[in-house]
Design a protein around this motif. Structure first.
Motif, short mmCIF file in Angstrom:
data_model
loop_
_atom_site.label_atom_id
_atom_site.label_comp_id
_atom_site.label_asym_id
_atom_site.label_seq_id
_atom_site.Cartn_x
_atom_site.Cartn_y
_atom_site.Cartn_z
N THR A 48 0.84 -1.19 0.00
CA THR A 48 0.00 0.00 0.00
C THR A 48 0.88 1.25 0.00
OG1 THR A 48 -0.10 0.25 2.38
CG2 THR A 48 -1.75 -1.21 1.38
N ILE A 49 0.26 2.35 -0.36
CA ILE A 49 0.99 3.62 -0.36
C ILE A 49 1.50 3.94 1.05
CG2 ILE A 49 -1.20 4.91 -0.26
CD1 ILE A 49 1.94 6.27 -1.84
N HIS A 52 4.52 2.05 1.75
CA HIS A 52 5.62 2.56 0.94
C HIS A 52 6.22 3.83 1.55
CE1 HIS A 52 7.68 4.19 -2.63
NE2 HIS A 52 7.82 2.92 -2.95
N ASN A 223 7.19 6.38 -8.10
CA ASN A 223 6.34 5.19 -8.02
C ASN A 223 4.89 5.58 -8.21
OD1 ASN A 223 8.15 2.81 -7.18
ND2 ASN A 223 8.82 4.48 -5.87
N PHE A 225 0.72 4.34 -7.75
CA PHE A 225 -0.18 3.49 -6.95
C PHE A 225 -1.59 3.65 -7.50
CE2 PHE A 225 3.45 4.67 -4.55
CZ PHE A 225 3.75 3.58 -3.75
N LEU A 236 0.64 -0.38 -4.85
CA LEU A 236 1.75 -0.14 -5.79
C LEU A 236 1.46 -0.85 -7.11
CD1 LEU A 236 4.59 1.03 -6.24
CD2 LEU A 236 5.52 -1.10 -5.33
N SER A 237 1.40 -0.08 -8.17
CA SER A 237 1.09 -0.67 -9.48
C SER A 237 2.15 -0.31 -10.53
CB SER A 237 -0.28 -0.19 -9.97
OG SER A 237 -0.35 1.23 -9.92
N HIS A 238 2.88 0.78 -10.31
CA HIS A 238 3.90 1.22 -11.27
C HIS A 238 5.18 1.48 -10.48
CE1 HIS A 238 0.05 2.16 -13.13
NE2 HIS A 238 0.65 2.25 -14.30
N GLU A 239 5.99 0.44 -10.36
CA GLU A 239 7.18 0.56 -9.52
C GLU A 239 8.34 1.18 -10.30
OE1 GLU A 239 8.24 -3.14 -7.76
OE2 GLU A 239 9.67 -2.23 -6.37
N ASN A 240 9.01 2.10 -9.65
CA ASN A 240 10.20 2.73 -10.22
C ASN A 240 10.02 3.13 -11.69
OD1 ASN A 240 12.76 3.75 -10.35
ND2 ASN A 240 13.74 1.76 -10.71
#
Ligand code: FDP
Length: 382
Positions: A48-49, A52, A223, A225, A236-240
């Motif tokens: 979760t945000i 993170h 990142n 989310f 989290l859906s789009h990491e780095n």
């Protein structure tokens, strides 16, 4: 507990007096429970945000939790705005209020709602010394009854709002600064607000589109989310996120072509010209909602431009606002490996003189933004 009324506003003014960390225990357990729930139904396993942000905080030994608290409250405000945006069309929230804002634009009802939610949720948390909104002419003080903190929040509550009534993606953009002065007689100085974008400690945006996504950076990469509606959490859906070095898209309101100077026209003509080795012509994509256009180009590569135009020949200027639009997105794109320029140099290095000042904006993949700078300084590639 935080109690939310129907319109999303805090009902317990005592919240500000509570120590930050007693709220944190609640937040973490809430987040972990929701994460478990997401895992259980096997549709939303992910960090979760909140987790993170806490993990990022752990990397910084001097962190007090203040910033994490601030960001978390902003996320709650965005969830409330997202809920309201999703109801647009069903309830009487579409359309204009009949007013004109500081930018001489028609104020939409959802603009007013989003602005109010952010201010009222953020002002009591004890982490801010002031706020600045695209919708409000003056700086927004934290009322006397609330404790003050050392952060400054600048935001565009609902970017792209002329698109609200036609169901096109819109968003909230934010940049966060730390107060630099150690003045104690006043809550903050004007110079604390008018800091160049390079001084932002965090920046990002929420996009209310086919799903609601939050993209943010604290200077350690970018990142993304996605809000999982039935769970109520950003996962989290789009990491780095890394923007491609070179893209294939140019985004600009070409209806303004006649108002541009020669260099700007030559630049746009360049992207449209046929030249296989350099991948031209580029595709044109322009939604007319900065967050949506920016987000697409961040993921796919390319350049978004809002050039200076000569609609007022005595005052050539861009349309977009330095402090609440260009700077936050410039920090995001830089952290993702891209670049943002006003056509002459980095957006992030501009010394602001006014909360509402406008700038030309060229933002996206490094290669295209550097090409734009070359054209605008008269050095056209052959
Ligand atoms: P809007 O006026 O709808 O709020 O911030 C202003 C903005 O939208 C940006 O989101 C968008 O990129 C731009 O203006 C669109 O302007 P044009 O209609 O002039 O192309």
């Amino acid at each position: 507990m935080v109690e939310e009324s129907g319109n999303g506003l805090i009902q317990t003014p005592t919240l500000a007096k509570r120590p930050v960390f007693s709220n944190w225990a609640n937040l973490i357990s809430l987040s972990l429970n929701r994460h478990k729930e997401a895992t259980m139904d096997n549709r939303g396993v992910g960090i979760t945000i909140t987790q993170h942000v806490l993990m990022e905080e752990e990397q910084s030994p001097e962190a007090t939790g203040a910033f994490t608290y601030l960001l978390n409250e902003l996320i709650v405000a965005a969830k409330v705005i997202s809920r309201e945006v999703n109801k647009a069309g069903l309830v009487d929230i579409l359309g204009s209020t009949g007013d004109i804002n500081i930018q001489q634009e028609r104020v939409q009802k959802l603009d007013v709602f989003a602005n109010r939610i952010i201010i009222e949720r953020m002002q009591h948390i004890g982490q801010l010394c002031c706020m600045g909104s695209e919708e409000v002419a003056e700086l927004i003080d934290v009322p006397d009854q609330y404790p003050k903190g050392n952060y400054i929040l600048l935001f565009d509550p609902l970017d792209g709002s002329s698109n609200i009534d036609v169901n096109v993606s819109i968003g909230t953009i934010f940049g966060i600064y730390r107060k630099e002065s150690d003045e104690t007689d006043v809550d903050f100085l004007l110079s604390d607000v008018l800091q160049p974008g390079i001084k932002q400690v965090a920046a990002g945006y929420f996009i209310y589109g086919s799903s609601t996504i939050m993209v943010y950076t604290t200077g350690n990469g970018v990142n993304g989310f996605t809000l999982y509606p039935s769970v109520g959490e950003f996962l989290l859906s789009h990491e780095n996120i890394r923007i491609p070095e070179k893209g294939k898209i140019y985004s600009v309101n070409e209806g303004n072509y006649q108002y541009w100077d020669e260099d700007t026209r030559a630049l746009v003509d360049y992207f449209k010209a046929k030249d296989k080795p350099t991948g031209r012509p580029y595709s044109s994509r322009y939604v007319g909602s900065l967050v949506a256009d920016f987000h697409r180009n961040l993921l796919k590569g390319g350049i978004f431009m809002y050039p200076a135009d000569l609609k007022d020949p005595n005052k050539p200027t861009g349309k977009l606002r330095l402090m609440v639009e260009a700077n936050p997105l410039a920090m995001v794109v830089r952290e993702a490996g891209g670049y943002a320029s006003d056509g002459k140099g980095p957006i992030l290095e501009i010394q602001p003189t006014d909360l509402h000042q406008r700038v030309p904006l060229y933002i996206g993949s490094k290669e295209e933004v550097e090409t734009a700078e070359a054209f605008l300084s008269g050095k056209r590639p052959t």
